[in-house]
Design an enzyme around this catalytic site. Structure first.
Site, short mmCIF file in Angstrom:
data_model
loop_
_atom_site.label_atom_id
_atom_site.label_comp_id
_atom_site.label_asym_id
_atom_site.label_seq_id
_atom_site.Cartn_x
_atom_site.Cartn_y
_atom_site.Cartn_z
N CYS A 332 -52.49 4.55 1.54
CA CYS A 332 -51.25 4.52 1.24
C CYS A 332 -50.27 5.21 2.63
O CYS A 332 -50.80 5.48 3.89
CB CYS A 332 -50.82 5.11 -0.32
SG CYS A 332 -48.73 4.24 0.06
N HIS A 435 -53.81 2.01 -3.59
CA HIS A 435 -54.25 3.18 -4.83
C HIS A 435 -55.27 2.99 -5.60
O HIS A 435 -55.77 1.58 -6.22
CB HIS A 435 -52.83 3.23 -5.80
CG HIS A 435 -51.66 3.98 -4.60
ND1 HIS A 435 -51.52 5.34 -4.27
CD2 HIS A 435 -50.96 2.77 -3.76
CE1 HIS A 435 -49.83 5.28 -3.07
NE2 HIS A 435 -50.08 4.04 -3.59
#
Length: 500
Positions: A332, A435
């Site tokens: 991310c 994630h």
């Protein structure tokens, strides 16, 4: 309302873990139980099945309770973006970014209304609501407009149990001091005390229990043991040093950059289950060493944390490390940092629209921050090996795209036929917005075995996390249950609804 609230004398006294255990115990007895925390402050979040964002602790508590996590379990989530501001996530969606003062001055009434609605929704669908407070209920400077402790217990009309952490010391003063700072009305709602994180023989604390009960007039309803490496994911970064203690682990050395605005560090939790993987949290060039792999985790403030890495001299170390054959994975915000350039088009990352900064330059890509956040569950497979499936979730602002039309190898092929992330240098540099990548057992095992083989270590069979996770919920409940006055606690929860 039938339920109970657990509040603490301070942060990190174990409220979240105890609520998780209580949810598991009640679910095991056949109750329809829901966790609830009105307002959570954490950058460690959880994405619900409908793509909404709540605090990770409530997501895990719902799992322990055997129910689906929903936004009503954590209607307000505050995600710090700086020392002065936090993103307000309301019912799973971004609402505003506010300073602490603005939040108190402009949000309070809306917060109260939202909390009332959440409690009403949960009461219709569940038999018991197990609530969690935040920090301490007697922060005097915040107490008049708090949205998470005694005000919520009053709205729900439930009893409160006060939790104190004996491991940090000062347990007697923390209990008496907390109770002494509550108003008489608030004090009357506290019905018992739990001592948490006790090391050694609890029989040696008998005199302590007697003193607390005589001094406060409240029963001590449990002296819970200190649980080392319980494996239940933590709520915030306060618990990182304890949870990732190396404890003599030898084998693979994985360095994770400890960013000031670190988010979703639960991405790293699966390595706790790998017996030969040691995680080191690295915050400066002095402690970087020569790791077998480096993970740049998520962050709530990408450009700010990239600036921090530069000040620590870690940017040049990462470049040199990769050039010398190292392995780097960016997750991310960490993926965004790998780019050559980062452009804050809408000011959504820095507050300054149009700001542009150089990235680490490890991939020929440009990251552009936009206003709208992407929050979605994701599933698919590895782009190069579609037999290995991947599941996770995305929470991010902006996009990362190849610079000047350069060709980059995608990392994943998602179910919507979307190519996601990058995988270059035979997998030595990977970037992804997904994630919980390492929660995928087959992928994690394959990646670790490549590192093991490179280092001349024996390869391992996959550790199956889903099965282990359910076992850990059961173990947590089983380890706490003998140390609780369980019958009294249940009577308090079930009897609380009679007052509504």
């Amino acid at each position: 309302m039938n339920g109970i609230m657990f509040q603490g004398t301070a942060s990190d006294v174990g409220k979240s873990l105890i609520v998780t255990a209580i949810c598991r115990l009640l679910a095991g007895e056949g109750y329809r139980v829901a966790p609830f925390k009105s307002q959570n402050m954490s950058n460690n979040s959880y994405v619900t099945s409908d793509g909404k964002e709540i605090g990770r602790a409530q997501g895990l508590q719902a799992e322990a309770a055997g129910t689906e996590a929903i936004v009503w379990m954590n209607p307000i989530l505050l995600k710090p973006r700086s020392d002065q501001q936090a993103e307000v996530v309301l019912l799973g969606e971004t609402f505003q970014t506010l300073s602490g003062r603005d939040y108190r001055d402009t949000f309070y009434e809306k917060g109260i209304a939202t909390i009332k609605e959440a409690l009403s929704r949960l009461e219709k669908d569940y038999e018991l609501i197990i609530m969690e407070g935040a920090g301490s209920p007697v922060e005097i400077n915040l107490k008049d407009k708090e949205l998470v402790n005694m005000k919520v217990a009053e709205l729900a009309d439930v009893p409160v149990i006060l939790i104190a952490d004996i491991d940090r010391g000062g347990v007697f003063a923390s209990i008496v001091g907390t109770l002494g700072l509550l108003s008489p009305r608030e004090r009357s709602r506290v019905k018992g005390i739990i001592i948490n994180k006790f090391r050694g023989d609890s029989e040696l604390f008998t005199d302590g229990i007697s003193w607390i009960e005589a001094k406060t007039g409240l029963p001590v309803l449990g002296v819970l043991p200190y649980l080392d490496q319980h494996m239940i994911e933590g709520e915030d970064s306060l618990s990182l040093p304890d949870r990732f203690s190396l404890q003599g682990k030898t084998g693979l050395d994985i360095a994770v950059l400890r960013l000031p605005y670190l988010s979703n560090y639960s991405d790293i939790e699966p390595f706790l289950y790998e017996e030969d993987v040691a995680i080191r949290w690295v915050g400066s060039n002095k402690t970087f060493g020569r790791p077998d792999a480096v993970i740049i985790p998520g962050t709530k403030s990408t450009i700010s944390d990239l600036t921090y890495l530069r000040k620590q001299g870690l940017d040049q170390l990462l470049i040199k490390y990769l050039q010398e054959g190292g392995t780097i994975i960016g997750l991310c915000g960490g993926y965004q940092m790998l780019s050559r350039t980062l452009i804050d088009a809408e000011g959504s990352d820095t507050g300054t629209p149009g700001k542009s900064v150089p990235g680490l330059g490890l991939i020929p890509a440009v990251t552009t921050f936009y206003e709208k956040k992407i929050t979605v569950r994701a599933s698919g497979s590895l782009y190069k090996n579609q037999e290995i499936s991947i599941e996770g979730y995305e929470i991010h602002l902006g996009q990362t795209l190849p610079e000047n039309g350069e060709s980059l190898t995608p990392f994943l092929l998602l179910e919507d036929n979307r190519r996601e992330g990058i995988c270059e240098l035979n997998g030595r540099v990977i970037g992804t917005y997904v994630h919980h990548l390492f929660h995928n057992d087959e992928w994690r095992s394959e990646w670790l075995n490549r590192l093991r083989s490179r280092k001349g270590l024996q390869t391992h069979k996959p550790v199956m996390l889903k099965t282990l996770k359910e076992q850990k919920y059961d173990e947590l409940a089983e380890r706490f249950a003998p140390h609780l006055d369980w019958q009294t606690l249940k009577e308090m929860m079930i009897g609380s609804g009679s007052r509504c």
